[in-house]
Design an enzyme around this catalytic site. Sequence first.
Site, PDB file in Angstrom:
ATOM      1  N   GLU A 149      17.050  17.027 -97.422  1.00  0.00           N
ATOM      2  CA  GLU A 149      16.872  15.578 -97.509  1.00  0.00           C
ATOM      3  C   GLU A 149      16.253  15.037 -96.232  1.00  0.00           C
ATOM      4  O   GLU A 149      15.418  14.122 -96.276  1.00  0.00           O
ATOM      5  CB  GLU A 149      18.233  14.900 -97.755  1.00  0.00           C
ATOM      6  N   HIS A 182      23.674  15.721 -99.246  1.00  0.00           N
ATOM      7  CA  HIS A 182      22.699  16.733 -98.795  1.00  0.00           C
ATOM      8  C   HIS A 182      23.318  17.692 -97.783  1.00  0.00           C
ATOM      9  O   HIS A 182      24.002  17.283 -96.848  1.00  0.00           O
ATOM     10  CB  HIS A 182      21.411  16.099 -98.273  1.00  0.00           C
TER      11      HIS A 182
END
Length: 475
Positions: free
Chosen positions: A331, A285
């Site tokens: 995320e 992420h």
Amino acid sequence: MGRLFIAVIALLSVQFSNSQVTSVQEDSLNLRKIYDMSLMQGKSYDWLDHLSNEIGGRLSGSLNAQQAVEYTKAELEKLGLDKVWLQPVMVPKWTRGAREFAYVETEPGTTRNINICALGGSIATPDGGTKAEVIEVQGIEDLKLYGKEQIEGKIVFYNRPMRPDLIHTFEAYGGCVDQRYSGAKEAAKYGAVGVIVRSMNLRQDDLPHTGSMSYGDTPVENRIPAAAVSTNDAEYLSGLLKLDKDAEVYFKLNCEQHEDVQSYNVIGEITGSEHPEEIMVVGGHLDSWDLGDGSHDDGAGVVQSMEVLRLMKEINYKPKRTIRVVLFMNEENGLRGGNKYAEVAKEKGEKHIFALESDAGGFTPRGFAFDADKAQFAQIESWKPLFEPYLIHYFELGGSGADVRPLKEKEGDIVLAGLRPDSQRYFDHHHAANDTFEHVNKRELELGAATMTSLIYLVDKYGVRQIDTTPEDKY
């Protein structure tokens, strides 16, 4: 006739055995090439240097996050991939504001400052801050023991530590993170005016660790501010409250939740030469928290994933299946990027057979965790001897990564995996101001990239075993 048949069978057995040996030798040589290339001519550390030191923390919806999108897209384009693109995704935007401030007051004018930071998603305190007596609990379940009568008008201090006796530190994290995520929501039901939460950290230090929190369906007018306190100050406060139950805590947060903004997942791919419709994903992420520069969480996973495709090209390996790097956005406080990627894949009818995520720091790789059927895991585990020369011994059934998890709709449709580095020091840095570039070891980062590339190579070469999804086959 019988002797001829036996001779033919013997010859075929020898040829099959020789074929197996040749395949193992080829795989062993290719893994050696991958590790050599990563360790001697790697790019992951340089990419991380820029991401961390030139851009910095990449909070979802921030200017830094957008700069990271532009930088990684440009670097992927330099690799000469078959395709590079941005996938739009709406993400939450939360800002921390001016630095937080807090102190403990034992009597008028007698104070001691403590180290705190706002939890991601928290509301601000009133303009003058929040000051109240404190009630210490060991977790959400303790609230009902005290009830509204003892909690109303006070600050709830959640002080359940990560268990030091658990060798798997993510298990220790999972055992107490609920108080960070849902603590404010639950305390508000009992009339608390704020919460402070012991940082998710196995080390005793002065660094508060942020992280996401949620108010759930709590009405806006009933929401209360939430902050993390360093482990040293949590210990101090807990000790003080045993001696002085009338001590008060003051804290001031200046954070703000804004309207959602558009951001992007960054995607690049090498199209498969034989089965282009079968897609394999490797990713991390791109967003991070804002206290440090997000080098371990998850800059390391981002650059390792980019390096997988670069190494494939550098060793002149032409994958049979489409290999796609996905740098997921958001995320940390929403998982919007992972959900969007899975949503678009479903809309397009794409066939994903494997997805690998790196989101556990850039420390020495130990192996992988797999969300797979037992038969699929047995196939993967048969490759373990190829990894043992690189001290990769840990192959575990169960677990993967948060961003790739939405790709799995039913048992057996895709195998998910997560890189598992040594985790003993990970939570020293997780979501804190010391998650910075100087705490990432170049060699460890490059070993992780090579380990990921090796697994992707093997899955691409041999595919994923198709399974019968009967209940007894599921782990």
